[in-house]
Each structure stands twice: as structure tokens, then as C-alpha cells.
Design a protein around this motif. Structure first.
Motif, PDB file in Angstrom:
ATOM      1  N   HIS A 221      12.821 -45.438  32.570  1.00 22.41           N
ATOM      2  CA  HIS A 221      13.776 -45.530  31.466  1.00 22.41           C
ATOM      3  C   HIS A 221      13.575 -44.283  30.600  1.00 22.41           C
ATOM      4  O   HIS A 221      12.723 -43.450  30.898  1.00 22.41           O
ATOM      5  CB  HIS A 221      13.519 -46.789  30.637  1.00 22.41           C
ATOM      6  N   CYS A 256      18.756 -46.068  26.031  1.00 23.12           N
ATOM      7  CA  CYS A 256      18.082 -45.702  27.279  1.00 23.12           C
ATOM      8  C   CYS A 256      18.887 -44.574  27.906  1.00 23.12           C
ATOM      9  O   CYS A 256      20.079 -44.709  28.137  1.00 23.12           O
ATOM     10  CB  CYS A 256      17.991 -46.883  28.245  1.00 23.12           C
ATOM     11  N   GLU A 258      18.181 -42.979  30.865  1.00 26.28           N
ATOM     12  CA  GLU A 258      17.853 -42.765  32.271  1.00 26.28           C
ATOM     13  C   GLU A 258      18.479 -43.927  33.036  1.00 26.28           C
ATOM     14  O   GLU A 258      18.153 -45.082  32.752  1.00 26.28           O
ATOM     15  CB  GLU A 258      16.330 -42.765  32.450  1.00 26.28           C
ATOM     16  N   CYS A 260      18.987 -46.832  34.911  1.00 35.50           N
ATOM     17  CA  CYS A 260      17.874 -47.677  35.329  1.00 35.50           C
ATOM     18  C   CYS A 260      18.331 -48.941  36.045  1.00 35.50           C
ATOM     19  O   CYS A 260      17.510 -49.806  36.345  1.00 35.50           O
ATOM     20  CB  CYS A 260      16.998 -48.022  34.118  1.00 35.50           C
ATOM     21  N   HIS A 264      22.161 -50.732  32.783  1.00 35.48           N
ATOM     22  CA  HIS A 264      21.596 -49.607  32.022  1.00 35.48           C
ATOM     23  C   HIS A 264      22.391 -49.329  30.744  1.00 35.48           C
ATOM     24  O   HIS A 264      21.826 -49.081  29.681  1.00 35.48           O
ATOM     25  CB  HIS A 264      21.574 -48.367  32.920  1.00 35.48           C
ATOM     26  N   MET A 267      21.384 -51.153  27.708  1.00 33.88           N
ATOM     27  CA  MET A 267      19.988 -51.071  27.270  1.00 33.88           C
ATOM     28  C   MET A 267      19.910 -50.193  26.021  1.00 33.88           C
ATOM     29  O   MET A 267      19.707 -48.980  26.092  1.00 33.88           O
ATOM     30  CB  MET A 267      19.118 -50.504  28.388  1.00 33.88           C
TER      31      MET A 267
HETATM   32 CU   LIG Z   1      16.708 -48.238  31.000  1.00 34.70          CU
END
Ligand SMILES: [Cu+2]
Length: 334
Positions: A221, A256, A258, A260, A264, A267
């Protein structure tokens, strides 16, 4: 009166410089700077923007001027003189970009270094030194005495600062607020070990240094707060860290950064930057809420034997099918 071309060049150069400098400071492309580090990053970005705008105007200006000035006229089928190579010119247009690139590199390395980028373990090492020199600072016992935790950690810091002849002074000052960040699909969990708080939303006091120690439970992340100009990957099996000093009160998004998994995009959470008094009140509220919650549950279910387990045993049962490991539980509820 005919103005010589050298004067024209000078005038155009001055105008280009002024326009570039103005735009470099007034591009309005970045969100508000809400941390001390943001000013460093913005200085670098504005410098690059100034240089880029200057180069853009020169290149496009010369292009448009030449396209117009040397356009093909009706009835003229001749070609311009054939020029093959110009060593001084080539040296010049290689040297100028090289100098610019080296300058920006040195500047950006300096910004990265000032933000602690080259020494990610400094923040990690500091609390260990603190533990060695400050024996009576059992962080796990703090939460049971709400309100004393910050005072205790601050006085510890003073003791450390006054102990100047000691050889174990850390290279970097210990942070005022230490937070362990756990990234998991699809949430950030925050644990303030010195304060005994576990939360899903960050609160930080204005003007205090904040150190994050981060690890992931499943995949990579990244912790990103655009207004702070900080972003750091959170990697399974490895601790990464970030340090910052919030300066502008407000409620900012933690995102976040990245990819993931399928959720995602969801997040994200908040970081609330508030004056130290408001932060201390929030800390007290959290400490009371988190200590009374368990007492209430036990009071309402006196016969339930599971409530006489340790918090970790109790949570482990519920967290099993959520993919939360005992490792996380240990961090969340030491
Ligand atoms: Cu993430």
C-alpha cells in the motif's frame, strides 16, 4: 530609429525571465501546503516550473517566429543554405540542459535529505535510544492514566535533551508523536503506542513532529497526504517510516497511492491537524472511550466466559476470518 538585435534579445530575455518567475510562483497547481515539508517540496516544484516555463517559451517562441519569418513566399522555389553541424552551438545546447539537470538534481537531493528520505531508520532508532536512557517510561501502562501520557513523554524528551554529554544521543531528534501505521486491504489502522490509542483516523497536533512507522499485512500500500507533500510505500515484511510536522489546521485525506486490489479506490481516511489543546482533548476522549468500552461489554455480559479472556484472545476469535493476523492484533492491542 532601428533597434539593434542585441537590445531586442535583451528585452525578450528580461520579459521571458519575469514571466517565468511570475508563473513559477503563481501556477496554482498544488493543493494548500499543510506541513513544514510541503514548503520544501513546493520550492523545488516552483523552481522546476520556472525553468520549464522559460524553456517552453523560448522553444515555442523561436519555432513560431521562424515558421512565420522564414515562411515560403509565392513564386520562390529556392531552398535555404545547407548547414552541416555547428560545434559551438551543439556544445552550448548540451551544456545548458546539463547544468540545469545537475542543479535540479542537487536541489532535489537536498530536499529529500532534509525530509529524512536518506535516513529512514533515524525515526525508528530514536525511540529505542529513548527506552535505554529512560527506564521509567512503560508505554503500555500509560493509557490507564488518561492525560498523563503526553506530559510524561514530553518530560522524557527534556531529560534526553539535557543529557548532552551522553554518547547515545540519536542523530535525529525523537518525534513528539509516534504512530504505528498498518496497511491492509482496504484500510489504514493507526496505533499511538505512547498514548494507548488505536484508531482508524489520524489526529496530529500543529507544530509537533510526527513519526510514522508503517508496515503492511497483505500487499503493498502507500500512505499519501497530498497537502503534506509526503508519500511512502507500506510494504509487507518491512518497516518504512515517514516524518512530518503539520502546520495548517484542517481535515485532509489520507489516500492509498498503490494499487492494492479491487477496492483500492476506497482505501482512504482522514488526518485531522488541530491545535495541541484540541489534540490532547481528542487523546483523552479516545483513551476514556477505549477503556470504558471493554468495561461496559463485560458489565452487560457478566456470564459470558469469553469476556474473561485477554483482549488479544478475545479479538483473535473475531479477527480470524478478516485476514488479520495475530501480529496485527498484537500491534493494535499490545
Ligand atoms: Cu492500499
Amino acid at each position: 530609429m532601428k533597434i539593434p538585435s542585441s537590445i531586442w534579445t535583451l528585452i525578450i530575455g528580461i520579459v521571458l525571465t519575469l514571466v517565468s518567475l511570475w508563473y513559477g510562483q503563481n501556477h496554482g497547481l498544488l493543493p494548500i501546503p499543510a506541513s513544514d515539508e510541503a514548503n520544501l517540496v513546493d520550492g523545488l516544484f516552483n523552481t522546476m516550473m520556472t525553468v520549464s516555463v522559460g524553456i517552453f517559451l523560448i522553444v515555442e517562441g523561436v519555432l513560431l517566429y521562424c515558421a512565420f519569418r522564414y515562411r515560403r513566399r509565392p513564386g520562390d522555389n529556392s531552398d535555404g543554405p545547407s548547414i552541416h553541424g555547428n560545434i559551438p552551438l551543439e556544445i552550448l545546447w548540451t551544456a545548458i540542459p546539463a547544468i540545469i539537470v545537475v542543479g535540479i538534481s542537487v536541489y532535489s537531493f537536498d530536499v529529500y535529505n532534509t525530509m529524512g528520505g536518506f535516513d529512514p531508520h533515524a525515526a525508528h532508532a530514536a525511540p529505542i535510544v529513548q527506552d535505554m536512557t529512560m527506564a521509567p517510561a512503560p508505554s503500555h501502562n500509560m493509557p490507564s492514566i488518561p492525560g498523563t501520557a503526553i506530559a510524561a513523554t514530553l518530560s522524557d524528551r527534556d531529560a534526553l535533551a539535557s543529557n548532552e554529554d551522553s554518547s547515545v544521543i540519536p542523530a535525529e531528534e525523537p518525534a513528539d508523536v509516534n504512530i504505528k501505521v498498518t496497511g491492509l486491504q482496504y484500510a489504514f489502522l493507526f496505533n499511538y503506542p505512547d498514548l494507548g490509542i488505536f484508531t482508524g483516523e489520524l489526529h496530529v497536533p500543529i507544530g509537533k513532529t510526527v513519526a510514522l512507522e508503517m508496515s503492511a499485512n497483505d500487499v503493498i500500500h502507500a500512505f499519501w497526504v497530498p497537502e503534506f507533500r509526503i508519500k511512502q510505500d507500506i510494504i509487507p515484511g518491512r518497516e518504512t517510516s515517514l516524518r512530518f510536522t503539520p502546520k495548517t489546521p484542517g481535515d485532509y485525506a489520507v489516500i492509498c497511492a498503490e494499487l492494492c486490489g479491487p477496492y483500492h479506490g476506497a482505501m482512504r481516511t482522514h488526518i485531522v491537524v488541530e491545535p495541541p489543546e484540541a489534540f490532547n482533548n481528542w487523546v483523552k476522549e479516545q483513551q476514556i472511550a477505549q477503556s470504558t468500552q471493554k468495561a461496559q461489554v463485560i458489565a452487560m455480559n457478566p456470564d459470558n466466559s469469553s469476556l474473561h479472556q485477554t483482549p488479544r484472545q478475545y479479538l483473535a476469535h473475531h479477527a480470524e476470518h478478516l485476514g488479520i493476523t495475530s501480529e496485527t492484533l498484537h500491534q493494535l492491542h499490545p
